[in-house]
Design a protein around this motif. Sequence first.
Motif, PDB file in Angstrom:
ATOM      1  N   GLU A   7      -1.642 -13.296  10.312  1.00  0.00           N
ATOM      2  CA  GLU A   7      -1.943 -12.739   8.979  1.00  0.00           C
ATOM      3  C   GLU A   7      -1.303 -11.374   8.724  1.00  0.00           C
ATOM      4  OE1 GLU A   7      -5.744 -14.937   7.140  1.00  0.00           O
ATOM      5  OE2 GLU A   7      -6.220 -13.148   8.315  1.00  0.00           O
ATOM      6  N   LYS A   8      -1.335 -10.482   9.742  1.00  0.00           N
ATOM      7  CA  LYS A   8      -0.743  -9.138   9.546  1.00  0.00           C
ATOM      8  C   LYS A   8       0.778  -9.226   9.368  1.00  0.00           C
ATOM      9  CE  LYS A   8      -4.127  -5.997  11.588  1.00  0.00           C
ATOM     10  NZ  LYS A   8      -5.267  -6.902  11.737  1.00  0.00           N
ATOM     11  N   PHE A  10       1.467 -10.652   5.993  1.00  0.00           N
ATOM     12  CA  PHE A  10       1.195  -9.643   4.955  1.00  0.00           C
ATOM     13  C   PHE A  10       2.444  -8.798   4.702  1.00  0.00           C
ATOM     14  CE2 PHE A  10      -0.008  -5.433   3.494  1.00  0.00           C
ATOM     15  CZ  PHE A  10      -0.859  -5.720   2.429  1.00  0.00           C
ATOM     16  N   LEU A  18       4.675  -9.007   1.330  1.00  0.00           N
ATOM     17  CA  LEU A  18       4.752  -7.785   0.517  1.00  0.00           C
ATOM     18  C   LEU A  18       6.203  -7.376   0.278  1.00  0.00           C
ATOM     19  CD1 LEU A  18       3.353  -5.374  -0.882  1.00  0.00           C
ATOM     20  CD2 LEU A  18       3.324  -4.210   1.328  1.00  0.00           C
ATOM     21  N   LEU A  53      -1.829 -11.570  -0.920  1.00  0.00           N
ATOM     22  CA  LEU A  53      -1.822 -10.294  -0.171  1.00  0.00           C
ATOM     23  C   LEU A  53      -3.254  -9.802   0.057  1.00  0.00           C
ATOM     24  CD1 LEU A  53       1.176  -8.463  -1.892  1.00  0.00           C
ATOM     25  CD2 LEU A  53       1.102  -9.217   0.491  1.00  0.00           C
ATOM     26  N   TRP A  54      -4.073  -9.904  -0.989  1.00  0.00           N
ATOM     27  CA  TRP A  54      -5.475  -9.474  -0.878  1.00  0.00           C
ATOM     28  C   TRP A  54      -6.211 -10.277   0.203  1.00  0.00           C
ATOM     29  CZ3 TRP A  54      -8.434  -5.562  -2.369  1.00  0.00           C
ATOM     30  CH2 TRP A  54      -9.822  -5.716  -2.325  1.00  0.00           C
ATOM     31  N   ARG A  90      -5.075  -9.422   3.904  1.00  0.00           N
ATOM     32  CA  ARG A  90      -5.355  -8.074   4.451  1.00  0.00           C
ATOM     33  C   ARG A  90      -6.751  -7.933   5.049  1.00  0.00           C
ATOM     34  NH1 ARG A  90      -8.673  -5.420   1.062  1.00  0.00           N
ATOM     35  NH2 ARG A  90      -8.369  -3.349   1.922  1.00  0.00           N
ATOM     36  N   GLY A  91      -7.658  -8.880   4.783  1.00  0.00           N
ATOM     37  CA  GLY A  91      -9.022  -8.727   5.312  1.00  0.00           C
ATOM     38  C   GLY A  91      -9.719 -10.053   5.487  1.00  0.00           C
TER      39      GLY A  91
END
Length: 311
Positions: free
Chosen positions: A24-25, A28, A32, A82-83, A86-87
């Motif tokens: 995921e990171k 991201f 982006l 993206l949202w 990030r978490g």
Amino acid sequence: MGGTNSSGNEDFILVGFSNQPHLEKILFVIVLVSYLLTLVGNTVIILITSKSPKLKTPMYFFLAHLSLVDICFTTSIVPQLLWNLRGPAKTITNLGCVVQLYVSLASGSTECILLAVMAFDRYAAVCKPLHYAVVMNPRICKVLAGIAWLSGIGNSLIQSTVTILLPRCGHRWLYHFFCEVPSMIKLACVDVHANEIQVFIASLVLLILPLSLILISYGHIVKAVLRIKSIQALRKAMSTCGSHLMVVSLFYGTVIAIYGQPNSSYAHTHGKFISLFYTVVTPTLNPLIYTLRNKDMKGALQRLFHRDLGM
């Protein structure tokens, strides 16, 4: 959480890549950077095609529309992606999902038609050079661009509305990273055979028909090119078609790879990565392909920067 029988205003859960948290990171950052490049690259194309007198031709008119479609398409998907990357929260509101469904399907459908229109433009330029100004006059160009947009929006209005109205009986888990018709249909708690047939027919019309027109156009172009004896004319014909052909190959290659896969877990996992390429990477590559392979574009870009620096 709402009651199990409600299908209206609950948030949806986009599973996306949550089963591969280690990715995921990295995703991201890639998404982006790609999104920012897409926005910059396509905005630059729209600006230089509107400002440069040398680029007031049908090819660049349609290219500006393609850039606008790509901006709409990625913007409907990427900010939410993206949202969610990030978490831990993987939700999208009911309204957000509806907007995403309508805009992404309208943009994707418009691009299918627009690429066929651009192929016809290249056919007219190479095969009918003496009649090109008459065949592709400004009025016809506007009509063709209008048909592309209206076809895309019309398809989205029909398919998205029918999909949204399906009863879901509280099902909220979408096994994708954005709201799209095939994933949404799977949430329905009624027989969706008719919906699947409708999606298949729409895909046939909006994918196979434009692709057939593109292949027919390029068949005529290849015949015309083989008859050309001048090396310089041959190079010019190839350079005008090369960029479009690369964009068509990227777009249709990835779309067919997604929708042509069997419904297996392998296809399910790999389909998401192919979808990621098609929704994020392809719109980034389109402006690069057109600017790096095109002398007129590079010249207009240099003149725009020199003028700005001079100011």
